[in-house]
Enzyme design. Structure first.
Site, short mmCIF file in Angstrom:
data_model
loop_
_atom_site.label_atom_id
_atom_site.label_comp_id
_atom_site.label_asym_id
_atom_site.label_seq_id
_atom_site.Cartn_x
_atom_site.Cartn_y
_atom_site.Cartn_z
N LYS A 1 -9.74 -6.89 2.49
CA LYS A 1 -11.21 -6.82 2.20
C LYS A 1 -12.09 -6.87 0.77
O LYS A 1 -12.84 -8.22 0.56
CB LYS A 1 -12.38 -6.26 2.85
CG LYS A 1 -12.46 -4.96 2.91
CD LYS A 1 -11.58 -4.17 4.23
CE LYS A 1 -10.76 -3.17 3.70
NZ LYS A 1 -10.19 -2.74 5.52
N ASP B 1 -16.57 0.46 1.14
CA ASP B 1 -16.28 -0.66 2.29
C ASP B 1 -17.03 -1.36 2.82
O ASP B 1 -16.61 -2.70 2.94
CB ASP B 1 -14.56 -0.06 2.34
CG ASP B 1 -14.75 -0.94 3.64
OD1 ASP B 1 -13.04 -0.82 3.71
OD2 ASP B 1 -14.44 -1.03 4.91
N LYS C 1 -17.62 -5.80 2.97
CA LYS C 1 -17.56 -6.02 3.53
C LYS C 1 -18.86 -6.80 4.20
O LYS C 1 -19.14 -8.70 4.97
CB LYS C 1 -17.38 -5.87 5.18
CG LYS C 1 -15.68 -5.38 5.45
CD LYS C 1 -16.21 -4.17 6.07
CE LYS C 1 -14.38 -4.04 6.57
NZ LYS C 1 -14.25 -2.59 7.49
N GLU D 1 -9.81 -13.63 8.93
CA GLU D 1 -10.72 -12.45 9.87
C GLU D 1 -10.66 -11.63 10.10
O GLU D 1 -11.59 -10.05 10.34
CB GLU D 1 -10.47 -13.29 11.51
CG GLU D 1 -10.95 -12.63 12.19
CD GLU D 1 -12.40 -13.89 12.33
OE1 GLU D 1 -12.97 -14.09 12.68
OE2 GLU D 1 -13.20 -12.30 11.81
N1 NAP Z 1 -5.71 0.36 8.69
C1 NAP Z 1 -6.68 -0.35 8.82
O1 NAP Z 1 -7.30 -0.09 10.43
C2 NAP Z 1 -6.58 -1.76 8.54
C3 NAP Z 1 -7.38 -3.00 8.86
C4 NAP Z 1 -8.46 -3.92 8.76
C5 NAP Z 1 -7.76 -4.23 7.04
N2 NAP Z 1 -7.18 -2.70 7.08
C6 NAP Z 1 -6.19 -3.89 5.70
O2 NAP Z 1 -4.95 -4.07 5.64
C7 NAP Z 1 -4.33 -4.25 4.15
C8 NAP Z 1 -3.04 -2.80 4.02
O3 NAP Z 1 -3.98 -1.27 5.39
P1 NAP Z 1 -2.83 -0.78 5.51
O4 NAP Z 1 -4.02 0.48 6.36
O5 NAP Z 1 -1.48 -1.68 6.69
O6 NAP Z 1 -2.09 0.11 4.41
P2 NAP Z 1 -0.76 1.08 4.48
O7 NAP Z 1 -0.52 1.80 5.70
O8 NAP Z 1 -1.04 1.90 3.07
O9 NAP Z 1 0.72 0.01 3.99
C9 NAP Z 1 0.56 -0.69 2.75
C10 NAP Z 1 1.18 -1.59 2.70
O10 NAP Z 1 2.00 -2.42 1.41
C11 NAP Z 1 3.14 -2.45 0.69
N3 NAP Z 1 2.70 -2.34 -0.45
C12 NAP Z 1 1.35 -1.56 -0.85
N4 NAP Z 1 1.39 -2.60 -2.56
C13 NAP Z 1 2.52 -3.15 -2.45
C14 NAP Z 1 3.00 -4.48 -3.74
N5 NAP Z 1 2.51 -4.43 -4.71
N6 NAP Z 1 3.81 -5.12 -2.82
C15 NAP Z 1 4.78 -5.03 -2.41
N7 NAP Z 1 4.74 -4.44 -0.76
C16 NAP Z 1 3.48 -3.14 -1.43
C17 NAP Z 1 3.15 -0.96 1.01
O11 NAP Z 1 4.46 -0.45 0.71
P3 NAP Z 1 5.96 0.68 1.72
O12 NAP Z 1 5.35 1.04 2.68
O13 NAP Z 1 6.95 0.73 0.45
O14 NAP Z 1 4.82 1.76 0.61
C18 NAP Z 1 3.17 -0.32 3.07
O15 NAP Z 1 4.15 -1.20 3.26
C19 NAP Z 1 -5.20 -3.42 3.36
O16 NAP Z 1 -6.51 -4.21 2.86
C20 NAP Z 1 -6.45 -2.62 4.30
O17 NAP Z 1 -7.48 -2.85 3.41
C21 NAP Z 1 -6.75 -2.34 7.25
#
Ligand code: NAP
Length: 356
Positions: free
Chosen positions: A109, A204, A208, A133
């Site tokens: 977002k 956040d 949105k 989405e």
């Molecule tokens: N979690 C939710 O409920 C949710 C819901 C809707 C949207 N989102 C959005 O989805 C996205 C991811 O969220 P998440 O909760 O999955 O985060 P997360 O668990 O912290 O995972 C982030 C991932 O991205 C990788 N990463 C970070 N910077 C990078 C880079 N520069 N190059 C390559 N890989 C990189 C990390 O690698 P490593 O694992 O190797 O450290 C990790 O695997 C965010 O934009 C978040 O706002 C999340």
């Protein structure tokens, strides 16, 4: 049959909560995706930060790279899914992916709120898809509803709960937990960002709301333009007291047209207990839209967490792949009438708990 299908070659950035759930969902729903898109989805490359970190899903280690540009520039790929978060370098990755002929899908977002308009324009110029989405409300299909289902209507305003972590924390505090306990659980369940400051401060939610207001009103709205108060200054006692008094607190995002402009903001508000937004508990999100022709439209869904976010991402994937006409005649299903004891209680009441 599927052997003759075109491959849909996918690259993924990020293998955290969302990325792992996407990998899992692609495996679990590969047959239905193939049937609905006429392609065979194949995940060919995954960019991460730490190559050797233990992962919650089993992936072929040869797919992994610690250089995101390897994925972004991989000429084999049709689609790039971004699940790393943050504005940069994610924005540069998506731009380059579009320029190199890929459709892009993001759950991010901050990125969409800051660069959605220019990424959309770039994608349109290049004839590619830019889909997001998952960036608002995870499984809540609000972007498609505003952009497609209500494309013939005029939205006058909207009010919603758009942050699963804040709602989870509020409703756990209502149930007696401390703020710290609630936050620890939200983190453990993959709902909260590692630093939940943006969730609780309302930033956040403001991002949105900026995305939804831009779509609904067709004007550029940026997160920093949205007046914002979070729930971080609310005491546990104030939250429980409002709940006991039948006017529970929710972190609200609201926007509407005025005579010559718009009013909008993010703020904690007390709601009548029977208001649809007051009934959102845990990580649920919901939006109430007010449209000229449709009147009120209300939707709710799980607004955070890996699988609900993966649902929205796979929906965008199917959209980017394009649906095909299914020419095969499906078998006629067996249908059993609903009867007492089979979804309907003896007194005629419909039993909805665990309905499907
Ligand atoms: N979690 C939710 O409920 C949710 C819901 C809707 C949207 N989102 C959005 O989805 C996205 C991811 O969220 P998440 O909760 O999955 O985060 P997360 O668990 O912290 O995972 C982030 C991932 O991205 C990788 N990463 C970070 N910077 C990078 C880079 N520069 N190059 C390559 N890989 C990189 C990390 O690698 P490593 O694992 O190797 O450290 C990790 O695997 C965010 O934009 C978040 O706002 C999340």
């Amino acid at each position: 049959l599927f052997l003759t299908m075109r491959m849909l070659r996918i690259g993924l950035l990020g293998l955290g909560h969302v990325g792992s759930a996407v990998v899992e969902a692609l495996g679990r729903h590969s047959t239905l995706l193939a049937r609905r898109t006429g392609t065979t989805p194949a995940l060919l490359r995954i960019g991460v930060r730490h190559l050797h970190k233990p992962r919650r899903v089993a992936v072929d280690p040869t797919l992994l790279t610690a250089d995101a540009w390897d994925v972004v520039r991989d000429p084999r790929l049709d689609i790039l899914i971004e699940a790393i978060g943050g504005v940069q370098p994610a924005a540069s990755y998506l731009r380059e992916a579009l320029r190199s002929g890929k459709d892009v899908i993001t759950a991010n977002k901050q990125l969409v709120a800051a660069h959605g308009a220019d990424l959309k324009a770039l994608a349109a110029r290049l004839g590619r898809a830019f889909l997001f989405e998952a960036a608002v409300g995870a499984a809540l299909p609000i972007v498609q509803v505003i952009g497609a289902a209500l494309a013939g209507d005029r939205i006058r305003g909207l009010v919603g709960v758009l942050n699963g972590t804040a709602n989870y924390v509020l409703t756990r505090i209502e149930g007696g937990a401390t703020r710290e306990e609630a936050l620890d659980d939200a983190r453990a369940r993959g709902l909260a960002e590692p630093d939940p400051h943006d969730d609780l401060s309302g930033r956040d939610t403001a991002a949105k709301l900026a995305i939804l207001a831009s779509l609904a009103f067709e004007v550029p709205v940026f997160p920093q333009d949205v007046p914002c108060t979070g729930i971080d200054a609310l005491s546990e006692e104030a939250i429980r007291g409002a709940h006991r008094a039948g006017i529970p607190v929710r972190l609200i995002a609201a926007a509407r047209r005025t005579g010559d402009g718009f009013e909008m903001g993010v703020f904690p508000a007390r709601l009548a207990a029977d208001h649809p937004l007051a009934q959102l508990v845990g990580p649920e999100n919901g939006v109430l839209l007010y449209a000229d022709l449709a009147g009120e439209v209300f939707m709710k869904a799980t607004g955070a967490g890996g699988a609900p976010t993966a649902s929205a991402i796979l929906g965008d994937l199917a959209r980017a792949a394009g649906r095909r006409e299914d020419l095969s005649a499906p078998a006629v299903p067996a249908i059993v009438p609903l009867r007492s004891g089979n979804g309907i209680a003896a007194d005629g009441q419909l039993v909805l708990d665990g309905w499907a």
